[in-house]
Design a protein around this motif. Sequence first.
Motif, PDB file in Angstrom:
ATOM      1  N   ILE A   1       0.950  -1.199  -0.066  1.00  0.00           N
ATOM      2  CA  ILE A   1       0.035  -0.066  -0.141  1.00  0.00           C
ATOM      3  C   ILE A   1       0.791   1.210   0.007  1.00  0.00           C
ATOM      4  O   ILE A   1       0.439   2.193  -0.169  1.00  0.00           O
ATOM      5  CB  ILE A   1      -0.939  -0.080   1.216  1.00  0.00           C
ATOM      6  CG1 ILE A   1      -1.911   0.831   1.124  1.00  0.00           C
ATOM      7  CG2 ILE A   1      -0.237   0.104   2.460  1.00  0.00           C
ATOM      8  CD1 ILE A   1      -3.152   0.868   1.825  1.00  0.00           C
ATOM      9  N   VAL A   2       2.002   1.345   0.373  1.00  0.00           N
ATOM     10  CA  VAL A   2       2.844   2.425   0.398  1.00  0.00           C
ATOM     11  C   VAL A   2       2.910   3.143  -0.833  1.00  0.00           C
ATOM     12  O   VAL A   2       2.877   4.556  -0.534  1.00  0.00           O
ATOM     13  CB  VAL A   2       4.388   1.918   0.624  1.00  0.00           C
ATOM     14  CG1 VAL A   2       5.123   1.137  -0.399  1.00  0.00           C
ATOM     15  CG2 VAL A   2       5.000   3.189   1.119  1.00  0.00           C
ATOM     16  N   ASP A   3       2.877   2.699  -1.961  1.00  0.00           N
ATOM     17  CA  ASP A   3       2.706   3.472  -3.248  1.00  0.00           C
ATOM     18  C   ASP A   3       1.401   4.452  -3.321  1.00  0.00           C
ATOM     19  O   ASP A   3       1.409   5.065  -4.360  1.00  0.00           O
ATOM     20  CB  ASP A   3       3.024   2.779  -4.341  1.00  0.00           C
ATOM     21  CG  ASP A   3       2.119   1.386  -4.808  1.00  0.00           C
ATOM     22  OD1 ASP A   3       1.410   1.202  -3.726  1.00  0.00           O
ATOM     23  OD2 ASP A   3       2.179   0.980  -5.633  1.00  0.00           O
ATOM     24  N   CYS A   4       0.439   4.014  -2.416  1.00  0.00           N
ATOM     25  CA  CYS A   4      -0.685   4.765  -2.620  1.00  0.00           C
ATOM     26  C   CYS A   4      -0.520   6.030  -1.991  1.00  0.00           C
ATOM     27  O   CYS A   4      -1.633   7.200  -1.970  1.00  0.00           O
ATOM     28  CB  CYS A   4      -2.026   3.819  -1.789  1.00  0.00           C
ATOM     29  SG  CYS A   4      -2.246   2.369  -3.025  1.00  0.00           S
ATOM     30  N   VAL A   5       0.343   6.166  -0.764  1.00  0.00           N
ATOM     31  CA  VAL A   5       0.500   7.156  -0.234  1.00  0.00           C
ATOM     32  C   VAL A   5       1.369   8.215  -0.762  1.00  0.00           C
ATOM     33  O   VAL A   5       2.582   8.110  -1.064  1.00  0.00           O
ATOM     34  CB  VAL A   5       1.125   7.028   1.439  1.00  0.00           C
ATOM     35  CG1 VAL A   5       1.120   8.121   2.127  1.00  0.00           C
ATOM     36  CG2 VAL A   5       0.097   5.867   1.993  1.00  0.00           C
ATOM     37  N   PRO A   6       1.048   9.568  -1.033  1.00  0.00           N
ATOM     38  CA  PRO A   6       1.940  10.430  -1.767  1.00  0.00           C
ATOM     39  C   PRO A   6       2.955  10.793  -1.043  1.00  0.00           C
ATOM     40  O   PRO A   6       3.102  11.246   0.119  1.00  0.00           O
ATOM     41  CB  PRO A   6       0.776  11.585  -2.066  1.00  0.00           C
ATOM     42  CG  PRO A   6      -0.572  11.202  -1.996  1.00  0.00           C
ATOM     43  CD  PRO A   6      -0.209   9.901  -0.861  1.00  0.00           C
TER      44      PRO A   6
END
Length: 179
Positions: free
Chosen positions: A28-33
Amino acid sequence: MTTNLTKSFDVEQPIDLVWATLTNPPQIVDCVPGASLTEQVDADNYKGYVGLKFGPVKAGYDGLVTFVERDEVNKKMSLKGLGLDSKGKGSAEMLMNATLSEVNGQTHVDATMDISITGMLAQFGARLINDVSNQVFDQFVANFKKKLASAGASEVDATADSTTEESTSGIGGFLKKLF
């Protein structure tokens, strides 16, 4: 400076898929800008970096994210994030609680966040911090939904292609492919 945010959103995906993705930081980290993971300490602790822009000021935080609770049965989680300004001029702390519920085959997510910021960014006040936090959250939700939409499509394709091996179809097969 401390602020609180309460957010809700719906995802057109099954609750088990949403839960599995939401509780898996590498997924999910790539979903957080502006966020990246730098190290997995153990199953509940992850080191990372977040870089954001607050009005005219750019801020970067090296931090630790810890799962305080992951209750898969009740689909409740609590996540704590601690970050130190990479320039040594402040810190940020966040406690997020989220609960997932299934509604007509879709997933509803309720989240509350308590955010505390010290240092230079705290001087900008709650209004700017709330505005930026809301923008980041909205971007996260949009990225998360997009990720799950493509993951859900991949799951449907994998299920359709797999007619003999039960271990590679459905949610179980999808999760094995993710991990």
